[in-house]
Design an enzyme around this catalytic site. Sequence first.
Site, mmCIF file in Angstrom:
data_model
loop_
_atom_site.group_PDB
_atom_site.id
_atom_site.type_symbol
_atom_site.label_atom_id
_atom_site.label_comp_id
_atom_site.label_asym_id
_atom_site.label_seq_id
_atom_site.Cartn_x
_atom_site.Cartn_y
_atom_site.Cartn_z
ATOM 1 N N GLY A 48 0.791 -1.219 0.000
ATOM 2 C CA GLY A 48 0.000 0.000 0.000
ATOM 3 C C GLY A 48 0.821 1.265 0.000
ATOM 4 O O GLY A 48 0.384 2.294 -0.521
ATOM 5 N N VAL A 52 8.894 -2.872 -3.806
ATOM 6 C CA VAL A 52 10.070 -3.680 -3.459
ATOM 7 C C VAL A 52 10.837 -3.988 -4.737
ATOM 8 O O VAL A 52 10.263 -4.480 -5.716
ATOM 9 C CB VAL A 52 9.670 -4.983 -2.744
ATOM 10 C CG1 VAL A 52 10.920 -5.788 -2.381
ATOM 11 C CG2 VAL A 52 8.857 -4.689 -1.489
ATOM 12 N N ASP A 171 -0.243 -7.879 10.791
ATOM 13 C CA ASP A 171 -0.651 -8.084 9.388
ATOM 14 C C ASP A 171 -0.107 -9.416 8.872
ATOM 15 O O ASP A 171 0.376 -9.516 7.743
ATOM 16 C CB ASP A 171 -0.161 -6.937 8.516
ATOM 17 C CG ASP A 171 -0.899 -6.884 7.162
ATOM 18 O OD1 ASP A 171 -1.989 -7.478 7.067
ATOM 19 O OD2 ASP A 171 -0.380 -6.258 6.229
#
Length: 476
Positions: A48, A52, A171
């Site tokens: 979000g 990467v 998460d």
Amino acid sequence: MARQTSVTEADLEFMLIDENAKPKPLPYSLLEKITNGFSGAHIIGYGGSADVYEGFIGNHKIAVKRLRIPYQHEKEFSQEIECLMKVKHINVVRFIGYCSDTQGQAEKYEDNHVMADSQERLICFEFLPACLDKYIKDPSCSLEWRQRYQIINGVCQGLHQLHEHEILHLDLNPRNILLDDDMVPKISDFGISKCLKKNQGHFYTETISGTPIYMSPERGKHGPITTKSDLFSLGVTVIEIMTGNKENIDQATVEDVFASCIKIFNDKSLTAAQVRQIMVCAEIGIKCRNSEPDKRPSNTKEIIDKLEEEARTEESQESGKLLKVLPTLLLFDLHPGKLIPCSLQLTNDTDEHMAYKLSITESVDWSKYFTTKLPLYGIVQARSTYTVILTVLLECDAPSCTLAYEYIWKFNNTLEFEDFLELLSIVKPQTPLLSLDAHPTKPWVITGHAFGHVRIWNHETQAGHSIPSIPASDFS
């Protein structure tokens, strides 16, 4: 302006090789170089708030996470580094270094040039080739049960280490679990993680962030957030690892999860101990995702203890088996009025003859469905494989499967075997069954007996040809 760092490309390559190297601040120019100017071709993942990139240093790779709008996520950046600096474990992604770079840059504003800060926030990790989410969703990457069990255990071990260091991940889900070349799972992405103070135990927040289906109910109600919140995420993740599916997971039962997982393997590769592992993992998954925190496991250690106990049981059973029995779960594709065969292979790798008894489970009585009277007894000779064909004739609705539990005895001599038969009130056959096999393509079952007697039987038409033989019912 950011403090200059002296780490060179050679230094970074050495840090990747040396697993004991401590994380260091890294220069932005170096990270820009190894990602080819943060080229879009180097992007290997995104979230979000960050992308990467794959970086190349000599013959090695590194993962570089770059925040898109640094000033909006400064707090998350600091929290992630704080968490990563506190823990080092084989099941937690290895933290290599970070970059917090701010440069003054002249920008035009209302016809004037003003100095503005240009920020860069980056975090570097070991490069890992795969994401667990891919293996769960992609049928071509199907995992054997042993691999799934090891992944579940590894995720639990990693989460346990986080909780031991007062870190709540918040998460946990398959997208945030990476796999190395040996399929060792590594928990990653600590962007919204929380480092608690010693003995703090919980915290409150008005902010709701994370992946919805994996979020515990109390997080949506602004209740106290504890390690139990991570256990809820773990439960959903465990069920998804087992079944490859998270749909309708809030209504799933232990039996649902068990049946879905068993179906994946189609009864071909599971030992009795592994079937038990599947049931234990289903129980863990359902208990963890209970909507009430107090009804979830007390901690990750409780879960790990159960998993390791089952792993020891499997190892003990495998090492102590007199016969190898496959499969241990017999599945019959039932059709009313039709004979349905299922084969059971018994392998004796020892130098002595072994006797076996095949019987029905206590929980499901299938006696009236089998065409051969059970229990069934026999001998598997030394260094040989014996195939038993069990045939079911269904006249009405019946359970879809039954477990094949084997009871095996070792006899030192013929006299001991005869005493065993007498104890069970079994008459020793005059022409004992020495072998049984099925034709690979035709519906033929072939039995070989002493003195050269052979029988061929068609299990579809029930026609048989004897030269001569004895009926199978004589053995029970």
